[in-house]
Design an enzyme around this catalytic site. Structure first.
Site, PDB file in Angstrom:
ATOM      1  CB  SER A 224      -0.914   0.020   1.233  1.00 45.25           C
ATOM      2  OG  SER A 224      -1.484   1.305   1.361  1.00 45.25           O
TER       3      SER A 224
ATOM      4  CG  ASP B 125      -6.215   2.522  -8.207  1.00 47.00           C
ATOM      5  OD1 ASP B 125      -6.656   1.832  -7.266  1.00 47.00           O
ATOM      6  OD2 ASP B 125      -5.566   3.573  -8.019  1.00 47.00           O
TER       7      ASP B 125
HETATM    8  C1  S3P Z   1      -2.877   5.433  -3.970  1.00 48.18           C
HETATM    9  C2  S3P Z   1      -2.544   4.162  -3.578  1.00 48.18           C
HETATM   10  C3  S3P Z   1      -3.380   2.982  -3.862  1.00 48.18           C
HETATM   11  C4  S3P Z   1      -4.440   3.292  -4.924  1.00 48.18           C
HETATM   12  C5  S3P Z   1      -5.111   4.598  -4.700  1.00 48.18           C
HETATM   13  C6  S3P Z   1      -4.098   5.721  -4.740  1.00 48.18           C
HETATM   14  C7  S3P Z   1      -1.982   6.547  -3.615  1.00 48.18           C
HETATM   15  O1  S3P Z   1      -4.043   2.599  -2.679  1.00 48.18           O
HETATM   16  O2  S3P Z   1      -5.395   2.253  -4.946  1.00 48.18           O
HETATM   17  O3  S3P Z   1      -6.096   4.848  -5.687  1.00 48.18           O
HETATM   18  O4  S3P Z   1      -2.117   7.649  -4.186  1.00 48.18           O
HETATM   19  O5  S3P Z   1      -1.089   6.344  -2.770  1.00 48.18           O
HETATM   20  P1  S3P Z   1      -3.353   1.625  -1.586  1.00 48.18           P
HETATM   21  O6  S3P Z   1      -2.271   2.343  -0.921  1.00 48.18           O
HETATM   22  O7  S3P Z   1      -4.479   1.286  -0.638  1.00 48.18           O
HETATM   23  O8  S3P Z   1      -2.903   0.436  -2.369  1.00 48.18           O
END
Ligand code: S3P
Length: 449
Positions: free
Chosen positions: A174, A327
């Site tokens: 994440s 995504d």
């Molecule tokens: C993001 C990280 C991702 C992604 C989100 C944007 C970011 O989420 O799904 O749309 O900008 O850091 P996760 O950190 O939960 O994987």
């Protein structure tokens, strides 16, 4: 903001070839970070190409609540007068992050090592999503969190008065968790170290370096080790936000499945931590090429050209690619429906905790539109029927999730019967010009009623 207006049902109809140039808005991830790091620097940061979607506007409002001055000029340039690392004021009101997991998690990190208390809330989707993944590491810095059961919003964070630096291995892939820890580490003395086993999007690291923080990244047997020196003075920057590959995915995939299409999507950021979808589509046999490959503002950029691809084949998507296209699985599953054979997607448990449970939302809607889908806790398989043989005809629930809504609208452009989504309203969180842009390419997408 939380509380969307009345639902906006929308239907997409089988369309003739899509043609033209798709000018995609700014990258959502980079836009949030530009506002937050601008607010943490001393002086004026200027941002052009900021995504003016609701998620990012909510983050702009939050930065004002923490004391930064954030203004939009008439020409669309955003100017942020930052308060400096550790300079956040205590907000008077609850911080409403609307639909945005990125907004709330990054802002929690940014305030967690300052002596301020803030309460966060969001819409019905965000208030269901897990926050312990950020509040656990923030507790190591000395911040306290009190929220609803299961670590859900609304939640109050009491920032640490005397923060300690942290060494933290991110337990799930994440970028939001990694970024929350790094932003908290900014106001802790000494080195904060974040270790990730799977490389996730690295915009925070790149931008921190751009603002003058000392940050290093090392790929080791233990994983990717990111080390940040705490308490830097961040210098204001001029940032040109690249266009969002995650939004580009929709017109690109629409062109691949819609007969007679040829679409150019210029200036798309192709940071390797974001570009997994395009590699996957090429492996499926998509007529998709990169033109004019170049580097802009430290990020690889190209113009994408996508043309109708009648002979798409299902493939097994390598699980190690998941973070770089996390995504994009919803719209990939739509392309998979138009491919011959099975598309197998494994190692994607994180899809279940996005704006909606994206495996469940897509599997249900695809089945209703005549596509066979199998799914398990961290995998799903879409059995494609090939071009010309996707029935369509169903109404799908978007579950307050922009990407679910846009994915089913893309499906309707090439299915035999129209496809309806119960609410296209959430599209405004990330891609406010989706409807006019798709219409300009020749897509027949209508608001119902
Ligand atoms: C993001 C990280 C991702 C992604 C989100 C944007 C970011 O989420 O799904 O749309 O900008 O850091 P996760 O950190 O939960 O994987």
């Amino acid at each position: 903001m939380s509380g969307h207006g009345a639902p906006i049902p929308m239907t997409s109809h089988r369309s003739g070839g899509l043609a033209g140039t798709a000018d995609i808005p700014g990258d959502k991830s980079i836009s949030h970070r530009a506002l937050i790091l601008g607010a943490l620097s001393v002086g004026e940061t200027m941002v052009t190409g900021l995504l003016e979607g609701q998620d990012v506007l909510d983050t702009a409002r939050a930065m004002r609540a923490f004391g930064a001055e954030v203004v939009r000029d008439d020409d669309g340039t955003w100017r942020i007068h930052g308060v400096g690392v550790g300079g956040f004021a205590e907000p008077d009101q609850v911080i409403d992050c609307g639909n945005s997991g990125t907004g709330v998690r990054l802002i929690m990190g940014a305030m967690a090592t300052s002596p301020v208390t803030a309460t966060f809330t969001g819409d019905a989707s965000l208030n269901k999503r897990p926050m312990a993944r950020v509040t656990d590491p923030l507790a190591l810095f000395g911040a306290q969190a009190v929220g609803r059961s299961g670590g859900r919003l609304p939640m109050t964070i009491v920032g640490a008065r005397d923060p300690l630096p942290v060494r933290y291995t991110v337990p799930v892939p994440s970028a939001q968790v990694k970024s929350a820890v790094l932003l908290a580490g900014l106001n802790a003395p000494g080195q904060t170290v974040v270790i990730e086993h799977e490389a996730t999007r690295d915009h925070t690291e790149r931008m921190l370096a751009g603002f003058g923080a000392q940050i290093t990244t090392e790929d080791t047997a233990e994983g990717r080790i990111i080390t940040l020196e705490g308490q830097p003075e961040l210098s204001p920057q001029t940032i040109a936000v690249p266009r969002d590959p995650s939004s580009a995915a929709f017109p690109v995939c629409a062109a691949l499945i819609t007969e007679g299409s040829d679409v150019l999507v210029p200036n798309i950021g192709l940071n390797p931590t974001r570009a997994g979808l395009f590699t996957t589509l090429q492996e499926m046999g998509a007529d998709l090429s990169y033109e004019n490959l170049r580097e802009e503002g430290g990020e690889p950029v190209a113009d994408l050209r996508a043309s109708f691809s009648p002979d798409l084949k299902g493939i097994e998507v390598p699980p190690e690619r998941a973070a770089s296209m996390i995504d994009e699985y919803p719209v990939l599953s739509v392309v998979a429906a138009f491919a011959q054979g099975a598309t197998v997607m494994r190692g994607v448990k994180e899809l279940r905790v996005k704006e909606s449970d994206r495996i469940e939302a897509m599997a249900t809607g695809l089945r209703a539109n005549g596509i066979k889908v199998e799914d398990g806790p961290d995998w799903w398989i879409v059995h494609g029927r090939g071009h010309g043989d996707v029935p369509g005809g169903a109404t799908c629930a978007s579950h307050l999730d922009h990407r679910i809504a846009m994915s089913f609208l893309v499906m309707g452009l090439a299915a035999n019967q129209p496809v309806t989504v119960d609410d296209g309203g959430p599209i405004a969180t990330s891609f406010p010009i989706f409807e006019p842009l798709m219409a300009s390419l020749g897509a027949d997408i209508r608001r119902d009623g």
